[in-house]
Structures are given as structure tokens and as C-alpha cells.
Scaffold this motif. Structure first.
Motif, PDB file in Angstrom:
ATOM      1  N   GLU A   7     -60.654  36.557 -49.136  1.00  0.00           N
ATOM      2  CA  GLU A   7     -59.533  35.694 -49.067  1.00  0.00           C
ATOM      3  C   GLU A   7     -58.162  36.141 -49.040  1.00  0.00           C
ATOM      4  O   GLU A   7     -57.879  37.074 -49.879  1.00  0.00           O
ATOM      5  CB  GLU A   7     -59.791  34.666 -50.104  1.00  0.00           C
ATOM      6  CG  GLU A   7     -58.491  33.612 -50.174  1.00  0.00           C
ATOM      7  CD  GLU A   7     -58.532  32.635 -49.026  1.00  0.00           C
ATOM      8  OE1 GLU A   7     -59.623  31.981 -48.664  1.00  0.00           O
ATOM      9  OE2 GLU A   7     -57.651  32.966 -48.257  1.00  0.00           O
ATOM     10  N   ASP A   8     -57.471  35.975 -48.031  1.00  0.00           N
ATOM     11  CA  ASP A   8     -56.402  36.554 -47.747  1.00  0.00           C
ATOM     12  C   ASP A   8     -54.978  36.040 -48.520  1.00  0.00           C
ATOM     13  O   ASP A   8     -53.885  36.289 -48.598  1.00  0.00           O
ATOM     14  CB  ASP A   8     -55.758  37.140 -46.762  1.00  0.00           C
ATOM     15  CG  ASP A   8     -55.756  35.788 -45.586  1.00  0.00           C
ATOM     16  OD1 ASP A   8     -56.699  34.743 -45.857  1.00  0.00           O
ATOM     17  OD2 ASP A   8     -54.944  35.864 -44.589  1.00  0.00           O
ATOM     18  N   ASP A  51     -63.448  33.983 -46.038  1.00  0.00           N
ATOM     19  CA  ASP A  51     -62.734  33.337 -45.417  1.00  0.00           C
ATOM     20  C   ASP A  51     -62.788  33.777 -44.109  1.00  0.00           C
ATOM     21  O   ASP A  51     -63.189  34.908 -43.688  1.00  0.00           O
ATOM     22  CB  ASP A  51     -61.293  33.541 -45.867  1.00  0.00           C
ATOM     23  CG  ASP A  51     -60.368  32.693 -45.309  1.00  0.00           C
ATOM     24  OD1 ASP A  51     -60.419  31.597 -44.755  1.00  0.00           O
ATOM     25  OD2 ASP A  51     -59.102  33.265 -45.195  1.00  0.00           O
ATOM     26  N   GLY A  53     -60.115  33.241 -41.358  1.00  0.00           N
ATOM     27  CA  GLY A  53     -58.971  33.789 -40.821  1.00  0.00           C
ATOM     28  C   GLY A  53     -58.430  34.959 -41.917  1.00  0.00           C
ATOM     29  O   GLY A  53     -57.892  34.451 -42.965  1.00  0.00           O
ATOM     30  N   LYS A 101     -61.482  23.658 -46.160  1.00  0.00           N
ATOM     31  CA  LYS A 101     -60.424  23.852 -46.999  1.00  0.00           C
ATOM     32  C   LYS A 101     -59.693  22.389 -46.619  1.00  0.00           C
ATOM     33  O   LYS A 101     -59.441  22.261 -45.523  1.00  0.00           O
ATOM     34  CB  LYS A 101     -59.687  25.125 -46.572  1.00  0.00           C
ATOM     35  CG  LYS A 101     -60.253  26.321 -46.982  1.00  0.00           C
ATOM     36  CD  LYS A 101     -59.187  27.481 -46.543  1.00  0.00           C
ATOM     37  CE  LYS A 101     -59.712  28.589 -47.086  1.00  0.00           C
ATOM     38  NZ  LYS A 101     -58.579  29.931 -46.547  1.00  0.00           N
TER      39      LYS A 101
HETATM   40 CA    CA Z   1     -57.085  32.892 -44.377  1.00  0.00          CA
END
Ligand code: CA
Length: 222
Positions: A7-8, A51, A53, A101
Motif C-alpha cells: 500500500e503506497d 493495493d 494503484g 476503499k
Molecule cells: Ca494507491
């Protein structure tokens, strides 16, 4: 249990890490798709929270590469609420489940536990969902220990619906799953098998819901 968290978003990653540790997982994490790909190709994890993206490689590409290597590690995808296309593509690329999300940690926890239960029973040779149990070796289905009288094609339909319990299974996926049993399976034949299975499951309070244009969903009636 070793979990890889990809997860970024640093704030989200931080809170997820904390929650997952409290659940008893040994958490390893990274914020970048290429890094995730490298970690997954070097080491085995019991489960992955991914995630979609991400910088580097997209989550979808990480997933594709993981499955291409033949890994069956369960993967829970995190995706934006509106990205229906992403969800469909994610499942096709080999995700086992997804959470939309924004979500509460409780939801993620419940999905993860369900996913791990499903994976463990699958490895033990059976599938379980809503009181149903399918022995994959003997191809016998039970409802609370009572054997069900199903044809081999109905068992095959049930098998796929149970392995994706709580998620929509496309008519094309069912046709593909049934193809091993017969030469050619058209969408009409799928409808016939689903219809027969549905009638046999009804007395047990289990329904096979049709979602127009999307597919079928196995559900336990309340
Ligand atoms: Ca993301």
C-alpha cells in the motif's frame, strides 16, 4: 502467519500494519509495485493485501506476475469504490477477494479471516460455505452432513460458486469450468445447470442469485 502488505498511502499503510499485527500476523510491507514483485518472487507469504494503484508496477501487474509464476498465495485486493472495471479485472488476474476503499478495519479483518478459512479448507480437500460442504475428491456435497443428490455438472457449478462464495461468478467462467466435462458448453447449458442446482439448494435456504449481465452469486438466505 506471514502477510505482505502492499500500500503506497503511508497513513493507510501504517494503520493497516498496526491492525494486522494485532490480528497476530507477522507483517512485511512495501509501497511500490516493483518492490512487491521482487519480494513475492523471492519469498513465500501466507497471504497478500494488495493495493491496485501503486508506483512502479500496478497492483494488477504484480498479481498477474505472481499467478504466472504459479503461486496460489491468497490475495486480497484493495480498490477504489467506483472502479468496477478494476474489480472485474482484478478477479480475472487472480485476486481471491477485494475490499472497496474506504473501508473499516473490521471489514478487512472479516474478509481476511474468511479468505484464510476458505484457503485452508480448500487445501484440506473440501469447500465450505453457508452450511454446505463439498468434498472435492469424492465430489459429494452435503448440507449439514446430509448428502445432496447432484449430477456431476451440478457439482461442478456448485464447486465454482462455493470457491468464490460471496462474489459474482460470470456465466463465461462457469462455461469454462464445465468445459472439461463435455465437448462444448454454451451459455444456455450453463443456465440449465444453474437452474437445476438452484432448485435443489432452495429447500436448504441457499439461493443462487442471478445478477443480470454479471453472473451468479451463491447466498445463504436470512
Ligand atoms: Ca494507491
Amino acid at each position: 502467519m506471514r502477510i505482505l502488505l502492499v500500500e503506497d498511502d503511508p497513513a493507510l499503510a501504517g494503520s493497516l500494519r498496526q491492525g494486522l499485527q494485532q490480528m497476530g500476523f507477522a507483517v512485511e510491507s512495501c509501497q511500490d509495485g516493483s518492490e512487491a514483485d521482487a519480494m513475492l518472487s523471492l519469498r513465500a507469504f501466507d497471504v497478500v493485501v494488495l493495493d491496485l494503484g501503486l508506483p512502479g508496477l500496478s497492483g494488477m501487474e504484480v498479481l498477474r506476475r505472481l499467478r504466472k509464476r504459479g503461486a496460489t498465495t491468497p490475495v486480497l485486493v484493495l480498490t477504489a469504490r467506483d472502479a468496477l472495471q478494476d474489480r472485474v479485472a482484478g478477479l480475472k488476474a487472480g485476486a481471491d477477494d477485494y475490499v472497496l476503499k474506504p473501508f473499516d478495519f473490521e471489514e478487512l479483518e472479516a474478509r481476511l479471516q474468511a479468505l484464510l478459512r476458505r484457503t485452508q479448507s480448500e487445501r484440506a480437500g473440501y469447500l465450505e460455505a453457508g452450511g454446505l460442504r463439498l468434498d472435492k475428491r469424492s465430489r459429494q456435497a452435503f448440507f449439514e452432513h446430509q448428502p445432496l443428490m447432484l449430477s456431476s455438472r451440478e457439482v461442478a457449478v456448485l464447486e465454482l460458486l462455493m470457491s468464490r462464495c460471496g462474489r459474482v461468478v460470470g456465466k463465461d467462467q462457469l462455461a469454462e469450468h464445465l468445459t472439461g466435462l463435455e465437448e462444448e458448453i454454451g451459455p444456455n447449458a450453463v443456465e440449465v445447470y444453474v437452474h437445476r442446482l438452484r432448485r435443489k439448494l432452495e429447500p436448504f435456504g441457499i439461493s443462487v442469485r442471478t445478477l443480470r449481465g454479471l453472473g451468479y452469486l451463491l447466498e445463504k438466505n436470512d
